[in-house]
Design a protein around this motif. Structure first.
Motif, PDB file in Angstrom:
ATOM      1  N   HIS A  27       6.279   8.498  -5.488  1.00 56.93           N
ATOM      2  CA  HIS A  27       5.527   8.547  -4.228  1.00 56.93           C
ATOM      3  C   HIS A  27       6.458   8.342  -3.038  1.00 56.93           C
ATOM      4  O   HIS A  27       6.375   9.081  -2.041  1.00 56.93           O
ATOM      5  CB  HIS A  27       4.443   7.471  -4.210  1.00 56.93           C
ATOM      6  N   THR A  72       0.845  -1.190   0.000  1.00 58.54           N
ATOM      7  CA  THR A  72       0.000   0.000   0.000  1.00 58.54           C
ATOM      8  C   THR A  72       0.883   1.244   0.000  1.00 58.54           C
ATOM      9  O   THR A  72       1.992   1.224   0.537  1.00 58.54           O
ATOM     10  CB  THR A  72      -0.915   0.012   1.240  1.00 58.54           C
ATOM     11  N   THR A 131       7.326  11.267  -0.218  1.00 61.98           N
ATOM     12  CA  THR A 131       7.052  11.018   1.198  1.00 61.98           C
ATOM     13  C   THR A 131       8.313  11.174   2.035  1.00 61.98           C
ATOM     14  O   THR A 131       8.297  11.792   3.105  1.00 61.98           O
ATOM     15  CB  THR A 131       6.464   9.604   1.395  1.00 61.98           C
ATOM     16  N   ASP A 184       1.086   3.924   1.706  1.00 58.00           N
ATOM     17  CA  ASP A 184       1.597   4.412   2.983  1.00 58.00           C
ATOM     18  C   ASP A 184       2.720   3.526   3.527  1.00 58.00           C
ATOM     19  O   ASP A 184       3.568   3.980   4.304  1.00 58.00           O
ATOM     20  CB  ASP A 184       0.462   4.482   4.015  1.00 58.00           C
ATOM     21  N   ARG A 185       2.767   2.258   3.087  1.00 58.48           N
ATOM     22  CA  ARG A 185       3.814   1.350   3.566  1.00 58.48           C
ATOM     23  C   ARG A 185       5.052   1.402   2.674  1.00 58.48           C
ATOM     24  O   ARG A 185       6.146   1.048   3.118  1.00 58.48           O
ATOM     25  CB  ARG A 185       3.302  -0.094   3.629  1.00 58.48           C
ATOM     26  N   ASP A 198       7.565   3.867   4.009  1.00 56.58           N
ATOM     27  CA  ASP A 198       8.020   3.422   5.322  1.00 56.58           C
ATOM     28  C   ASP A 198       9.050   2.306   5.186  1.00 56.58           C
ATOM     29  O   ASP A 198      10.109   2.320   5.822  1.00 56.58           O
ATOM     30  CB  ASP A 198       6.821   2.944   6.142  1.00 56.58           C
TER      31      ASP A 198
END
Length: 340
Positions: free
Chosen positions: A220, A156, A224, A158-159, A162
Motif C-alpha cells: 500500500h 491508518t 501510494t 492514508d497516513r 505519508d
C-alpha cells in the motif's frame, strides 16, 4: 611514545589508542582502521611506528580501560547514563565508575527519544498515533526498524504512505525541533537531550522499515508513493531488495526465479557476486547448466561493473515481479508468514 617505565595514566589518548591497536594485532586493527578518517589513520600509524616498547602492565591497563569504556557505552545504550553509573558502581566501585563515565561525557552523544526505544511499540502507538505525520516520522526515524514497523502498520492507510514519505525525504533536523517534540512527549516518552544537528531518516531508514512490515502494508505504501512521489518510490524499491538478497530465498524460489532469467544475464550478474551467492545459484541449476554458466563467466573475461549491476537489477526485477504475483515469498524475518 610508550616506554618501559610508562604508566597507563601517563599516556595521551592517541598513545593509548596506539597501544590498544598493537595489542589487538594487525587483523583486528585493520578492521578498526576502516571506520576512521584518513587523518586519524595517519596519526595513529605514526604513533604506532614511534612506539618502541610496551610493558605487559601498560598493555593490560589500556585493555582494561578500553573494556570498561565499552562496558559503559553498552550500559548507557541499554538504560541511559544513570543506569550505566549504577551498574558500573557495582562492578568497579564508585570512584572508578565516575572516572569511566567522565571519560565518555565529552564525546558521548545520547540519541534523542532514548526512552522511546525502550518502550513497547504497542504502547507507543497510543502515544503518537494522533500526532502530526511529521512528528511521527521524526520519532520513527530514531526507533529500531522492528519497532517502527509495528507502529507504521497500525496507522491508518492514508497516513502510512505519508509518514513513510516524510521519513524518506528527511535529512537533517534542528536540535530545537527535536527538543520541541521531546517536550510534547516528555512526561510519557523521553528526557530532553542537548544534541548537535543529527542525520536521521532518509531512504535507507524507510527501506529498513518497509522490509520489516507485512507485505500488505508495504504494498500500500509503495503504490501510494508511486503515484505521489514516483522518483522516490523507484529509489526505495531499488534498495528494498538487492541481488545479494537472493540468499533470503529458499531453493524452490530460486529455481522458480532462474526459469525466467536469461543465461547470459545470469553469467554477467554472477561475475560481481560473492561466493555465497554464486553457490546458492549454482546449487539450484542442473550440473550441465552450472558448468556452462561457469564456462561463460570464465570466457567473457573482465566485465564492466555497470554491466554487472544492470544484469543483477534485471534479476532483482524478476524476483520482485514473482513476489508481487505471489509465486515466491521473500523471507524478511518480519511480518510475512508462510502458511503450510
Amino acid at each position: 611514545m610508550a616506554k618501559s617505565g610508562s604508566k597507563e595514566s601517563d599516556l595521551k589518548g592517541v598513545q593509548k589508542a596506539a597501544v590498544l591497536l598493537i595489542a589487538l594485532g594487525p587483523e583486528r586493527s585493520a578492521g578498526i582502521f576502516k571506520h576512521l578518517k584518513e587523518e586519524e589513520i595517519e596519526e595513529l600509524t605514526l604513533e604506532i611506528a614511534n612506539t618502541r616498547s610496551v610493558t605487559p602492565q601498560v598493555k593490560e591497563d589500556v585493555l582494561n580501560e578500553f573494556y570498561e569504556v565499552c562496558l559503559a557505552q553498552q550500559y548507557i545504550a541499554e538504560g541511559g547514563i544513570n543506569y550505566a553509573k549504577d551498574l558500573l558502581e557495582k562492578a568497579l566501585g564508585t570512584e572508578k565508575a565516575l572516572d569511566v563515565i567522565g571519560k565518555l561525557t565529552a564525546s558521548l552523544q545520547v540519541k534523542p527519544f532514548e526512552f522511546v526505544r525502550k518502550t513497547d511499540a504497542t504502547q507507543l502507538i497510543n502515544f503518537i498515533q494522533d500526532e502530526h505525520p511529521q512528528t511521527i516520522a521524526l520519532i520513527l526515524s530514531y526507533l529500531a526498524p522492528s519497532q517502527a514497523a509495528i507502529i507504521i502498520s497500525a496507522l491508518t492507510p492514508d497516513r502510512q504512505a505519508d509518514v513513510a514519505r516524510r521519513i524518506a525525504v528527511m535529512d537533517r533536523t534542528s536540535p530545537d525541533v527535536i527538543k520541541e517534540v521531546e517536550k510534547v512527549l516528555e512526561s510519557k516518552l523521553a528526557n530532553l537531550v542537548n544534541q548537535d544537528y543529527t542525520i536521521i531518516g532518509g531512504v535507507d531508514a524507510v527501506v529498513e522499515i518497509l522490509n520489516t512490515v507485512d507485505r500488505g502494508t508495504e504494498r500500500h505504501i509503495m503504490e501510494t508513493l508511486e503515484i505521489e512521489e514516483p522518483e522516490l518510490a523507484d529509489e526505495i524499491r531499488k534498495k528494498m531488495f538487492v541481488f545479494e538478497d537472493v540468499l533470503l530465498l529458499d531453493d524452490r524460489a530460486i529455481q522458480r526465479v532462474l526459469r525466467d532469467v536469461d543465461n547470459n544475464d545470469l553469467a554477467i550478474a554472477l561475475k560481481g557476486a560473492n561466493e555465497q551467492v554464486q553457490n546458492a545459484i549454482f546449487n539450484n541449476l542442473s550440473k550441465r547448466l552450472a558448468v556452462m554458466i561457469k564456462e561463460d563467466m570464465e570466457f567473457m573475461g573482465p566485465v564492466r561493473m555497470k554491466d554487472v549491476e544492470e544484469a543483477q537489477q534485471k534479476i532483482v526485477n524478476i524476483i520482485r515481479k514473482l513476489e508481487d504475483s505471489g509465486e515466491i515469498v521473500i523471507s524478511r524475518g518480519g511480518g510475512d508468514e508462510i502458511v503450510v
